[in-house]
Design a protein around this motif. Structure first.
Motif, short mmCIF file in Angstrom:
data_model
loop_
_atom_site.label_atom_id
_atom_site.label_comp_id
_atom_site.label_asym_id
_atom_site.label_seq_id
_atom_site.Cartn_x
_atom_site.Cartn_y
_atom_site.Cartn_z
N ARG A 18 6.74 38.80 58.71
CA ARG A 18 8.06 39.39 58.55
C ARG A 18 8.26 40.51 59.56
O ARG A 18 7.49 41.46 59.63
CB ARG A 18 8.21 39.94 57.12
CG ARG A 18 9.63 40.44 56.81
CD ARG A 18 9.71 40.99 55.38
NE ARG A 18 9.34 39.99 54.40
CZ ARG A 18 10.13 39.01 53.98
NH1 ARG A 18 11.36 38.91 54.46
NH2 ARG A 18 9.70 38.15 53.08
N ARG A 19 9.30 40.37 60.37
CA ARG A 19 9.66 41.36 61.39
C ARG A 19 8.49 41.67 62.33
O ARG A 19 8.26 42.82 62.69
CB ARG A 19 10.17 42.64 60.73
CG ARG A 19 11.44 42.44 59.90
CD ARG A 19 12.06 43.77 59.51
NE ARG A 19 13.29 43.57 58.75
CZ ARG A 19 13.40 43.75 57.44
NH1 ARG A 19 12.36 44.14 56.74
NH2 ARG A 19 14.54 43.55 56.82
N PRO A 21 7.10 41.57 66.01
CA PRO A 21 7.67 41.44 67.36
C PRO A 21 7.22 40.15 68.04
O PRO A 21 6.08 39.71 67.88
CB PRO A 21 7.14 42.67 68.10
CG PRO A 21 6.85 43.67 67.02
CD PRO A 21 6.38 42.86 65.85
N SER A 42 7.42 32.27 59.46
CA SER A 42 8.12 33.37 60.13
C SER A 42 9.48 33.51 59.45
O SER A 42 10.25 32.55 59.36
CB SER A 42 8.30 33.07 61.62
OG SER A 42 8.99 34.12 62.25
N ASP A 45 15.16 37.56 59.58
CA ASP A 45 15.53 38.94 59.27
C ASP A 45 17.04 38.98 59.08
O ASP A 45 17.79 39.05 60.06
CB ASP A 45 15.09 39.87 60.39
CG ASP A 45 15.44 41.33 60.12
OD1 ASP A 45 16.03 41.62 59.06
OD2 ASP A 45 15.14 42.18 60.98
N THR A 47 19.04 41.15 58.30
CA THR A 47 19.74 42.34 58.79
C THR A 47 20.06 42.24 60.28
O THR A 47 20.82 43.06 60.82
CB THR A 47 18.92 43.62 58.55
OG1 THR A 47 17.72 43.58 59.35
CG2 THR A 47 18.53 43.75 57.08
N ASN A 48 19.46 41.26 60.94
CA ASN A 48 19.64 41.08 62.39
C ASN A 48 20.70 40.01 62.64
O ASN A 48 20.53 38.86 62.25
CB ASN A 48 18.31 40.68 63.01
CG ASN A 48 18.39 40.52 64.52
OD1 ASN A 48 19.47 40.54 65.11
ND2 ASN A 48 17.24 40.35 65.16
N CYS A 51 19.41 36.79 64.06
CA CYS A 51 18.17 36.37 63.40
C CYS A 51 17.85 34.89 63.63
O CYS A 51 16.67 34.52 63.68
CB CYS A 51 18.21 36.67 61.91
SG CYS A 51 19.37 35.67 60.94
N GLU A 54 16.32 34.66 67.16
CA GLU A 54 15.06 35.41 67.18
C GLU A 54 13.96 34.65 66.43
O GLU A 54 12.82 34.57 66.90
CB GLU A 54 15.26 36.80 66.58
CG GLU A 54 16.10 37.74 67.43
CD GLU A 54 15.45 38.08 68.75
OE1 GLU A 54 14.23 38.25 68.79
OE2 GLU A 54 16.17 38.14 69.77
N ASN A 55 14.31 34.11 65.27
CA ASN A 55 13.28 33.44 64.48
C ASN A 55 12.88 32.10 65.09
O ASN A 55 11.73 31.68 64.98
CB ASN A 55 13.72 33.24 63.03
CG ASN A 55 12.54 33.06 62.10
OD1 ASN A 55 11.45 33.59 62.35
ND2 ASN A 55 12.73 32.32 61.04
N CYS A 58 10.22 32.98 67.43
CA CYS A 58 8.97 33.33 66.75
C CYS A 58 8.25 32.08 66.26
O CYS A 58 7.02 31.96 66.39
CB CYS A 58 9.25 34.26 65.58
SG CYS A 58 9.68 35.95 66.06
#
Length: 217
Positions: A18-19, A21, A42, A45, A47-48, A51, A54-55, A58
């Motif tokens: 979680r979160r 980098p 993964s 998030d 709040t992003n 997300c 980004e995920n 990841c």
């Protein structure tokens, strides 16, 4: 998919990232894999605003870092759009903190493993009736081991994964209460170790968990 579920029941542990980098999640995955962890999720998030993108990165990074040997999933999945994004990135299972029909429907449509979250008997049975393969009992530690054991009377046909309060000391008790699999993040992926790049400590924490699981009876 059935083979992967059987493997999850055997390995029992899902590492929750979680979160983390992007430039560090690959090394975290390598340390976890070295310690014997084979499942890693993964999380989105929420709040992003970015997300999804980004995920996806990841998820792809974990797959790349472990040469495709890790069973990678997506966590905190709250919409069908996020299910599809996770699938496109290479995720094999979808985990949520709640039960939402559109998420389960999209998960099953894409032939992924569905692990929605629930707490009460009504919620657990409802999630299973919608097609969940495993139901995540969340937050498990708030309800206590006696509660989990009592669930086994009427709901023993529904496989449960516990998240919340999972660590080497509680894993055997959860297991004896009827839990099939466990999810944990903070007990292994400690922020200070990640920040300092101390992946050896992450490896040792992960191994403490996998060693306990190997000795479950």
């Amino acid at each position: 998919m059935e083979k992967m579920i059987e493997t999850l029941y055997k390995e029992k542990l899902v590492l929750i990232a979680r979160r983390i980098p992007l430039d560090k999640i690959g090394e975290c995955a390598r340390a976890a894999y070295k310690a014997g962890i084979r499942f890693m999720e993964s999380t989105f998030d929420q709040t992003n605003p970015d997300c999804i993108a980004e995920n996806q990165k990841c998820i792809q990074k974990i797959i790349e870092a472990t040469d495709g040997k890790m069973y990678v999933g997506a966590g905190t999945v709250l919409s069908a759009k996020q299910v599809k994004a996770a699938y496109d990135a290479g995720a094999k299972y979808i985990i949520s903190p709640n039960t939402k029909k559109e998420v389960i429907d999209e998960t099953k449509k894409l032939n992924l493993i569905s692990i929605p979250g629930a707490m009460t008997p009504t919620e657990i049975e409802y999630a299973y009736s919608l097609g969940a393969d495993i139901v995540k009992l969340f937050p498990a530690d708030d309800m206590g081991f006696a509660y989990i054991k009592n669930l086994q009377g009427p709901l023993s046909h529904i496989p449960l994964m516990a998240t919340g309060g999972v660590n080497p000391e509680t894993i055997p008790v959860y297991y004896q209460s009827g839990i099939k699999a466990f999810g944990t993040g903070i007990t292994i992926l400690k922020p200070e170790h990640i920040k300092n790049g101390d992946y050896e400590k992450i490896y040792l924490l992960a191994k403490a968990h996998t060693d306990v699981i190997k000795n479950l009876k």
